[in-house]
Design a protein around this motif. Structure first.
Motif, PDB file in Angstrom:
ATOM      1  N   CYS A   1       0.852  -1.199   0.000  1.00  0.00           N
ATOM      2  CA  CYS A   1       0.000   0.000   0.000  1.00  0.00           C
ATOM      3  C   CYS A   1       0.882   1.242   0.000  1.00  0.00           C
ATOM      4  O   CYS A   1       1.576   1.521   0.976  1.00  0.00           O
ATOM      5  N   SER A   2       0.873   1.978  -1.092  1.00  0.00           N
ATOM      6  CA  SER A   2       1.722   3.176  -1.206  1.00  0.00           C
ATOM      7  C   SER A   2       0.883   4.395  -1.599  1.00  0.00           C
ATOM      8  O   SER A   2       1.343   5.262  -2.343  1.00  0.00           O
ATOM      9  N   ASN A   3      -0.348   4.424  -1.116  1.00  0.00           N
ATOM     10  CA  ASN A   3      -1.214   5.556  -1.462  1.00  0.00           C
ATOM     11  C   ASN A   3      -0.728   6.842  -0.812  1.00  0.00           C
ATOM     12  O   ASN A   3       0.143   6.828   0.074  1.00  0.00           O
ATOM     13  N   ARG A   4      -1.273   7.965  -1.236  1.00  0.00           N
ATOM     14  CA  ARG A   4      -0.862   9.284  -0.747  1.00  0.00           C
ATOM     15  C   ARG A   4      -2.100  10.016  -0.235  1.00  0.00           C
ATOM     16  O   ARG A   4      -2.983  10.369  -1.021  1.00  0.00           O
ATOM     17  N   ARG A   5      -2.135  10.223   1.072  1.00  0.00           N
ATOM     18  CA  ARG A   5      -3.275  10.903   1.695  1.00  0.00           C
ATOM     19  C   ARG A   5      -2.759  12.013   2.608  1.00  0.00           C
ATOM     20  O   ARG A   5      -1.874  11.789   3.431  1.00  0.00           O
ATOM     21  N   ASN A   6      -3.330  13.185   2.433  1.00  0.00           N
ATOM     22  CA  ASN A   6      -3.027  14.286   3.355  1.00  0.00           C
ATOM     23  C   ASN A   6      -4.014  14.250   4.512  1.00  0.00           C
ATOM     24  O   ASN A   6      -5.229  14.142   4.301  1.00  0.00           O
ATOM     25  N   ILE A   7      -3.501  14.329   5.709  1.00  0.00           N
ATOM     26  CA  ILE A   7      -4.312  14.284   6.917  1.00  0.00           C
ATOM     27  C   ILE A   7      -3.956  15.489   7.782  1.00  0.00           C
ATOM     28  O   ILE A   7      -3.101  16.288   7.410  1.00  0.00           O
TER      29      ILE A   7
END
Length: 319
Positions: A199-205
């Motif tokens: 899993c190498s997704n990109r999410r800004n939190i």
């Protein structure tokens, strides 16, 4: 004289932190909540009110400089009937408009409405979400937030001199967080192997403390009036990054094993968990440059370090 602020949803996850932050910086804070036993920080004034049924009278709003509206129906809360669009509209649109009209009638200087990044959709594909991104809500909750935004903009354009500020945060993480982050925290604590190795997704939190600090800027900054902001920490993280950091804080191994993403997509969609696949494996990137340029707000870096600290505190609280 300290400015008087009113915060709805004051006993919630974000509301408590915001009240604490505002009191510590010298504001007079009225926290509106359904419960008369709410755990508000020392110095905040508790006002019990069910916004779906009760009306905030003129006496309470007198001399209030700004209202921050956090109260609402969150996704997944309540029974099945609470997940229908009509119910979300009753709480997130109708109540919001009634409160905003009361604010306008009382001459409140600014109304800060906390919406959701979900009004733009749940996935990005190489193009981060900015304030100019088109609306694309995918859930009844997000639809209600979008409708509330549009109705508020029309209302404030038509009536009075009060200002409207809209804030669209993504996933908010912190100790005792509800929702998806709370579930991820418990899952990390269980220690079971997870199929997130690829899993190498990109999410800004954004952390709870950072969101509270940003909303404080929106309350007072002259340039925040009649503006909309998407807000997040600058460096995106993957779901696997988050689990590794949480488990590192818990003094556990990462426990992630590789499974092809196409296989996870097929399996989760087959069992009716498309939403889980999106949350765990898809991108949701956010361009928060407007807040930096217009308000001079630069979020603190270090999401991984903060996640490790949360993991440590969570594990210590259970030992």
């Amino acid at each position: 004289m300290a400015k008087k602020l009113l915060v709805t949803g004051a006993s919630g996850f974000v509301g408590r932190e915001l009240c604490k932050h505002l009191v510590s910086t010298g504001y007079e804070v009225i926290g509106v909540t359904r419960s008369d036993r709410a755990d508000l920080p020392p110095g905040a004034i508790l006002h019990r009110c069910n916004l779906e049924k009760d009306f905030l009278g003129d006496s309470l709003l007198r001399d209030v400089d700004c209202i921050v509206h956090l109260a609402g129906q969150a996704h997944g809360k309540g029974g099945e009937d609470h997940q229908e669009l009509d119910h979300f509209r009753q709480v997130n649109v109708d109540v919001t408009l009634r409160l905003a009209k009361a604010a306008l009638d009382s001459g409140v200087r600014r109304f800060v409405f906390v919406s959701s990044i979900g009004v733009h959709g749940a996935i990005t594909d190489g193009r981060p979400i900015s304030e100019q991104a088109p609306f694309n809500p995918e859930s009844p909750y997000a639809v209600s937030k979008m409708e509330a935004e549009l109705a508020l903009i029309r209302l404030f354009e038509e009536e009075g001199e009060s200002e409207l500020t809209i804030v669209r945060p993504p996933l908010v993480y912190g100790d005792q967080a509800p929702g998806n982050f709370g579930k991820l925290l418990k899952l990390a604590r269980m220690g079971i192997p997870l199929p997130l190795g690829r899993c190498s997704n990109r999410r800004n939190i954004i952390s709870l403390s950072q969101l509270a600090a940003f909303m404080a800027v929106c309350i007072d900054h002259p340039a925040a009036g009649n503006e909309t902001f998407v807000v997040a920490e600058e460096s995106p993280v993957s779901t696997s990054d988050m689990v590794r950091a949480l488990r590192a804080g818990m003094r556990r191994s990462a426990g992630l094993f590789p499974v092809p993403q196409w296989l996870m997509s097929s399996l989760l969609k087959f069992v009716g968990k498309r939403g889980m696949y999106i949350q765990l494996f898809c991108d949701l990137e956010i361009d928060g440059s407007k807040a930096r340029k217009k308000l001079g707000w630069v979020p603190k870096s270090g999401s991984i370090e903060q996640l490790e600290e949360i993991g440590k505190r969570y594990a210590d609280s259970l030992d």
